[in-house]
Design an enzyme around this catalytic site. Structure first.
Site, PDB file in Angstrom:
ATOM      1  N   CYS A  42       0.847  -1.199   0.000  1.00 16.96           N
ATOM      2  CA  CYS A  42       0.000   0.000   0.000  1.00 16.96           C
ATOM      3  C   CYS A  42       0.881   1.248   0.000  1.00 16.96           C
ATOM      4  O   CYS A  42       1.995   1.245   0.516  1.00 16.96           O
ATOM      5  CB  CYS A  42      -0.909  -0.001   1.230  1.00 16.96           C
ATOM      6  SG  CYS A  42      -2.088   1.382   1.243  1.00 16.96           S
ATOM      7  N   ASP A  44       0.437   3.757   1.733  1.00 14.73           N
ATOM      8  CA  ASP A  44       0.414   4.322   3.083  1.00 14.73           C
ATOM      9  C   ASP A  44       1.834   4.622   3.590  1.00 14.73           C
ATOM     10  O   ASP A  44       2.709   3.753   3.559  1.00 14.73           O
ATOM     11  CB  ASP A  44      -0.278   3.317   4.024  1.00 14.73           C
ATOM     12  CG  ASP A  44      -0.656   3.932   5.352  1.00 14.73           C
ATOM     13  OD1 ASP A  44       0.251   4.428   6.056  1.00 14.73           O
ATOM     14  OD2 ASP A  44      -1.844   3.926   5.695  1.00 14.73           O
ATOM     15  N   ARG A  46       2.993   4.763   6.383  1.00 12.41           N
ATOM     16  CA  ARG A  46       3.417   4.011   7.569  1.00 12.41           C
ATOM     17  C   ARG A  46       3.890   2.596   7.237  1.00 12.41           C
ATOM     18  O   ARG A  46       4.241   1.828   8.139  1.00 12.41           O
ATOM     19  CB  ARG A  46       2.240   3.933   8.575  1.00 12.41           C
ATOM     20  CG  ARG A  46       1.794   5.305   9.070  1.00 12.41           C
ATOM     21  CD  ARG A  46       0.442   5.225   9.729  1.00 12.41           C
ATOM     22  NE  ARG A  46      -0.633   4.844   8.785  1.00 12.41           N
ATOM     23  CZ  ARG A  46      -1.912   4.703   9.116  1.00 12.41           C
ATOM     24  NH1 ARG A  46      -2.289   4.902  10.365  1.00 12.41           N
ATOM     25  NH2 ARG A  46      -2.804   4.368   8.209  1.00 12.41           N
ATOM     26  N   HIS A  98      -2.227  -4.075   4.996  1.00 12.33           N
ATOM     27  CA  HIS A  98      -2.033  -3.659   6.394  1.00 12.33           C
ATOM     28  C   HIS A  98      -3.375  -3.323   7.028  1.00 12.33           C
ATOM     29  O   HIS A  98      -4.307  -2.904   6.348  1.00 12.33           O
ATOM     30  CB  HIS A  98      -1.078  -2.457   6.471  1.00 12.33           C
ATOM     31  CG  HIS A  98      -1.635  -1.203   5.863  1.00 12.33           C
ATOM     32  ND1 HIS A  98      -2.172  -0.185   6.619  1.00 12.33           N
ATOM     33  CD2 HIS A  98      -1.771  -0.813   4.577  1.00 12.33           C
ATOM     34  CE1 HIS A  98      -2.587   0.785   5.810  1.00 12.33           C
ATOM     35  NE2 HIS A  98      -2.369   0.432   4.571  1.00 12.33           N
ATOM     36  N   CYS A 101      -6.079   0.237   6.989  1.00 15.90           N
ATOM     37  CA  CYS A 101      -5.843   0.771   5.641  1.00 15.90           C
ATOM     38  C   CYS A 101      -6.953   1.763   5.265  1.00 15.90           C
ATOM     39  O   CYS A 101      -8.140   1.423   5.280  1.00 15.90           O
ATOM     40  CB  CYS A 101      -5.797  -0.375   4.631  1.00 15.90           C
ATOM     41  SG  CYS A 101      -5.478   0.184   2.942  1.00 15.90           S
TER      42      CYS A 101
HETATM   43 CO    CO Z   1      -3.409   1.171   3.027  1.00 21.00          CO
END
Ligand code: CO
Length: 198
Positions: A42, A44, A46, A98, A101
């Site tokens: 992803c 993302d 993080r 994750h 999400c």
């Molecule tokens: Co995500």
């Protein structure tokens, strides 16, 4: 004054610290990359592939998009997979989702997020495919389960690409792994494995 100056400072310190440990590191890498792993994760912020697996530059080929999707018509993702499999001859493809999400959460609510709603449609398809199981869950549990189911479905999409099928037909040693990352504690979990059929 450039407000991003600190990034260049960080970069200089990082490059110096690596060179100090291994003076030939960057010169070696500039000549070739031969990673054995492809990461599809992803976007993302993080969930940075190299950091959470503690891998150095050169060790993992990376593609990231919102909610780590493998869409059959996504030329970007397919090109990454094809290059990694056919040219780099990577041995493992990891699809890493994750918990928490944002893409999964957004797919579960009915708000209008704009253009991205078209992309989230693929996650809504996954939710519809598993509606019976998901209908028994609520809130965070439902979100978390959809994060897992999405990984499982993307592994299945990947397995069905002509790229993977042809690689196996050609005898390639290529396995696929579905993982999920817990943002709350930094821990990765293995949820589905497809051994090489090559
Ligand atoms: Co995500």
């Amino acid at each position: 004054m450039n407000t991003l100056d600190h990034l260049f400072e960080n970069n200089k310190e990082w490059a110096q610290s690596i060179t100090k440990e291994d003076p030939g590191f960057f010169q070696r890498l500039s000549k070739l990359q031969s990673p054995e792993l492809l990461w599809i994760g992803c976007s993302d912020s993080r969930v940075p592939a190299n950091q959470i697996t503690r891998l150095a530059p050169g060790e993992i080929f990376v593609h990231r998009n919102i909610a780590n999707l493998v869409v059959h018509t996504d030329l970007n993702c397919l090109s990454v997979i094809q290059y990694a499999v056919d040219i780099l001859k990577i041995k493992h493809i990891i699809i890493c989702g994750h918990y928490e999400c944002g893409g999964i959460k957004a797919a579960l609510d009915d708000r209008d997020y704009g253009l991205i709603d078209n992309w989230l449609g693929y996650i809504k398809d996954v939710a519809r495919l598993h509606s019976e199981e998901l209908s028994k869950l609520e809130g965070v549990e439902k979100q978390s389960r959809l994060c897992e189911l999405n990984v499982i479905e993307q592994v299945s999409n990947l397995r069905n690409t002509t790229i993977v099928k042809n690689a196996w037909l050609g005898g390639a040693d290529l396995s696929i792994h579905g993982w999920i990352y817990n943002i709350g504690n930094g821990i990765l979990k293995d949820i589905v494995n497809v051994p090489s059929e090559g």
